[in-house]
Design an enzyme around this catalytic site. Sequence first.
Site, PDB file in Angstrom:
ATOM      1  N   SER A 120      31.866  53.887  30.111  1.00 10.96           N
ATOM      2  CA  SER A 120      30.416  54.023  30.260  1.00 10.96           C
ATOM      3  C   SER A 120      29.742  52.674  30.294  1.00 10.96           C
ATOM      4  O   SER A 120      28.569  52.583  30.653  1.00 10.96           O
ATOM      5  CB  SER A 120      29.840  54.780  29.066  1.00 10.96           C
ATOM      6  OG  SER A 120      30.424  56.025  28.939  1.00 10.96           O
TER       7      SER A 120
ATOM      8  N   HIS B 273      32.973  56.446  37.226  1.00 12.59           N
ATOM      9  CA  HIS B 273      32.206  56.937  36.078  1.00 12.59           C
ATOM     10  C   HIS B 273      31.653  58.328  36.364  1.00 12.59           C
ATOM     11  O   HIS B 273      30.683  58.483  37.099  1.00 12.59           O
ATOM     12  CB  HIS B 273      31.081  55.928  35.786  1.00 12.59           C
ATOM     13  CG  HIS B 273      30.313  56.201  34.543  1.00 12.59           C
ATOM     14  ND1 HIS B 273      29.057  55.701  34.315  1.00 12.59           N
ATOM     15  CD2 HIS B 273      30.621  56.927  33.437  1.00 12.59           C
ATOM     16  CE1 HIS B 273      28.625  56.110  33.140  1.00 12.59           C
ATOM     17  NE2 HIS B 273      29.554  56.851  32.593  1.00 12.59           N
TER      18      HIS B 273
ATOM     19  N   GLU C 126      29.380  57.350  39.469  1.00 12.11           N
ATOM     20  CA  GLU C 126      28.923  55.957  39.612  1.00 12.11           C
ATOM     21  C   GLU C 126      30.199  55.129  39.843  1.00 12.11           C
ATOM     22  O   GLU C 126      31.087  55.106  38.984  1.00 12.11           O
ATOM     23  CB  GLU C 126      28.220  55.549  38.311  1.00 12.11           C
ATOM     24  CG  GLU C 126      27.360  54.316  38.385  1.00 12.11           C
ATOM     25  CD  GLU C 126      26.675  54.012  37.040  1.00 12.11           C
ATOM     26  OE1 GLU C 126      27.193  54.379  35.962  1.00 12.11           O
ATOM     27  OE2 GLU C 126      25.610  53.373  37.069  1.00 12.11           O
TER      28      GLU C 126
ATOM     29  N   ASN D  84      23.759  53.941  32.159  1.00 10.06           N
ATOM     30  CA  ASN D  84      23.568  53.769  30.720  1.00 10.06           C
ATOM     31  C   ASN D  84      22.649  52.606  30.368  1.00 10.06           C
ATOM     32  O   ASN D  84      22.041  52.606  29.305  1.00 10.06           O
ATOM     33  CB  ASN D  84      24.924  53.643  30.030  1.00 10.06           C
ATOM     34  CG  ASN D  84      25.565  55.014  29.919  1.00 10.06           C
ATOM     35  OD1 ASN D  84      24.924  55.973  29.489  1.00 10.06           O
ATOM     36  ND2 ASN D  84      26.803  55.134  30.355  1.00 10.06           N
TER      37      ASN D  84
HETATM   38  P1  NAD Z   1      36.277  61.515  23.313  1.00 10.73           P
HETATM   39  O1  NAD Z   1      36.245  60.869  21.976  1.00 10.73           O
HETATM   40  O2  NAD Z   1      35.796  62.913  23.467  1.00 10.73           O
HETATM   41  O3  NAD Z   1      37.779  61.473  23.907  1.00 10.73           O
HETATM   42  C1  NAD Z   1      38.558  60.322  23.964  1.00 10.73           C
HETATM   43  C2  NAD Z   1      40.018  60.752  23.910  1.00 10.73           C
HETATM   44  O4  NAD Z   1      40.840  59.625  24.203  1.00 10.73           O
HETATM   45  C3  NAD Z   1      40.454  61.263  22.519  1.00 10.73           C
HETATM   46  O5  NAD Z   1      40.936  62.583  22.647  1.00 10.73           O
HETATM   47  C4  NAD Z   1      41.543  60.275  22.109  1.00 10.73           C
HETATM   48  O6  NAD Z   1      42.601  60.876  21.382  1.00 10.73           O
HETATM   49  C5  NAD Z   1      42.025  59.774  23.469  1.00 10.73           C
HETATM   50  N1  NAD Z   1      42.728  58.494  23.392  1.00 10.73           N
HETATM   51  C6  NAD Z   1      42.435  57.407  22.641  1.00 10.73           C
HETATM   52  N2  NAD Z   1      43.359  56.436  22.846  1.00 10.73           N
HETATM   53  C7  NAD Z   1      44.245  56.936  23.757  1.00 10.73           C
HETATM   54  C8  NAD Z   1      45.440  56.422  24.355  1.00 10.73           C
HETATM   55  N3  NAD Z   1      45.900  55.219  24.042  1.00 10.73           N
HETATM   56  N4  NAD Z   1      46.096  57.212  25.228  1.00 10.73           N
HETATM   57  C9  NAD Z   1      45.649  58.456  25.535  1.00 10.73           C
HETATM   58  N5  NAD Z   1      44.535  58.995  24.995  1.00 10.73           N
HETATM   59  C10 NAD Z   1      43.845  58.242  24.114  1.00 10.73           C
HETATM   60  O7  NAD Z   1      35.503  60.524  24.280  1.00 10.73           O
HETATM   61  P2  NAD Z   1      34.805  60.872  25.694  1.00 10.73           P
HETATM   62  O8  NAD Z   1      33.387  61.217  25.452  1.00 10.73           O
HETATM   63  O9  NAD Z   1      35.682  61.779  26.480  1.00 10.73           O
HETATM   64  O10 NAD Z   1      34.804  59.418  26.354  1.00 10.73           O
HETATM   65  C11 NAD Z   1      35.922  58.921  27.064  1.00 10.73           C
HETATM   66  C12 NAD Z   1      35.457  57.814  27.983  1.00 10.73           C
HETATM   67  O11 NAD Z   1      34.493  58.344  28.905  1.00 10.73           O
HETATM   68  C13 NAD Z   1      34.765  56.665  27.260  1.00 10.73           C
HETATM   69  O12 NAD Z   1      35.058  55.468  27.922  1.00 10.73           O
HETATM   70  C14 NAD Z   1      33.294  57.023  27.413  1.00 10.73           C
HETATM   71  O13 NAD Z   1      32.448  55.906  27.328  1.00 10.73           O
HETATM   72  C15 NAD Z   1      33.283  57.613  28.798  1.00 10.73           C
HETATM   73  N6  NAD Z   1      32.177  58.522  29.124  1.00 10.73           N
HETATM   74  C16 NAD Z   1      31.707  59.421  28.207  1.00 10.73           C
HETATM   75  C17 NAD Z   1      30.671  60.275  28.560  1.00 10.73           C
HETATM   76  C18 NAD Z   1      30.150  61.332  27.604  1.00 10.73           C
HETATM   77  O14 NAD Z   1      29.135  61.960  27.916  1.00 10.73           O
HETATM   78  N7  NAD Z   1      30.811  61.571  26.476  1.00 10.73           N
HETATM   79  C19 NAD Z   1      30.124  60.230  29.858  1.00 10.73           C
HETATM   80  C20 NAD Z   1      30.654  59.323  30.781  1.00 10.73           C
HETATM   81  C21 NAD Z   1      31.674  58.469  30.395  1.00 10.73           C
END
Ligand code: NAD
Length: 282
Positions: free
Chosen positions: A119, A140, A152, A190
């Site tokens: 993000s 993204h 994005e 963001n």
């Molecule tokens: P989340 O906490 O729901 O999920 C992240 C997952 O990654 C967890 O299940 C964790 O166990 C796993 N993980 C961590 N280290 C790992 C590894 N080494 N190998 C495999 N899996 C691993 O987080 P999220 O909200 O899904 O966010 C994930 C990414 O997407 C982040 O970079 C975040 O900034 C981005 N993002 C989030 C949103 C949102 O609305 N939540 C929107 C766009 C982008």
Amino acid sequence: MEIRKVGIIGAGTMGNGIAHVFAKGSYGVILCEVAQSYLDRGLATIRKNLEREVEKNKLTADESAAALARIQGVIDRRKLAECDFVVEAATEKFAIKSEIFRGIDQICRPDVILASNTSSISITRIAAITRRPERVIGMHFFNPVPIMKLVEVIRGLATSNETYDTVRGLSEKLGKTPVEVNDAPGFVSNRVLMPLLNEAMYTVMEGVATPQAVDEVFKLGMAHPMGPLTLADFIGLDVCLDIMRVMHDGLGDPKYRPCPLLIKMVDAGWLGKKSGRGFYRY
Ligand code: NAD
């Protein structure tokens, strides 16, 4: 190179949604997590969301079953060697992403594009960890991935035009609309959204209004489909804090200082919808 099999790293909020849309788009998916319990939770969410699409007549039961069958869950990252394209959607921490990109750069074929769903973290910095910076890019997606149209697409300094064109084409094949932006902390989405959410949190912290009142102002006065505090709960308060910190560090402007109430809530484990409590209870 034709892309047939896609690796997704992380089966959390975003990773399971990204796996869902690729599987629905007839791509083979390898979904990689750190623990079986996280993988099981992610796969259960995908199943539930596909079933919901069947109930709404957006998908037949056979198509839903076929999409699910295209997803293979793994804990062993080495399985990603079979993939033609990888999207990383792990926790928003540079240390975690750098370890992942160093690892997959060794595992995946040199012609494979490595995309990050980050993000806010610099794509240029992530790319520099690998031996293929021209094949590293930001892809993204937005939450909930099966519904939101936008991707994005972020070019790092070294990202090649060929890589960009591939990701743009892939996004369109998934039924999404790609929008090109350059690499900067928080990109466009963001950089503009998070200060709004952060400021809404300040109004609650300072007793200006309740979370309900803040959200009503935005729903009724600005025609936002949901208020900023509900949205923050949906995104995850830990994710919001991580993004604010990346922007505060990367842009160096005090206007990006994370709201102290946000820091306190994350310390308490109140992470929003996913933990059952944030600005609201779930
Ligand atoms: P989340 O906490 O729901 O999920 C992240 C997952 O990654 C967890 O299940 C964790 O166990 C796993 N993980 C961590 N280290 C790992 C590894 N080494 N190998 C495999 N899996 C691993 O987080 P999220 O909200 O899904 O966010 C994930 C990414 O997407 C982040 O970079 C975040 O900034 C981005 N993002 C989030 C949103 C949102 O609305 N939540 C929107 C766009 C982008």
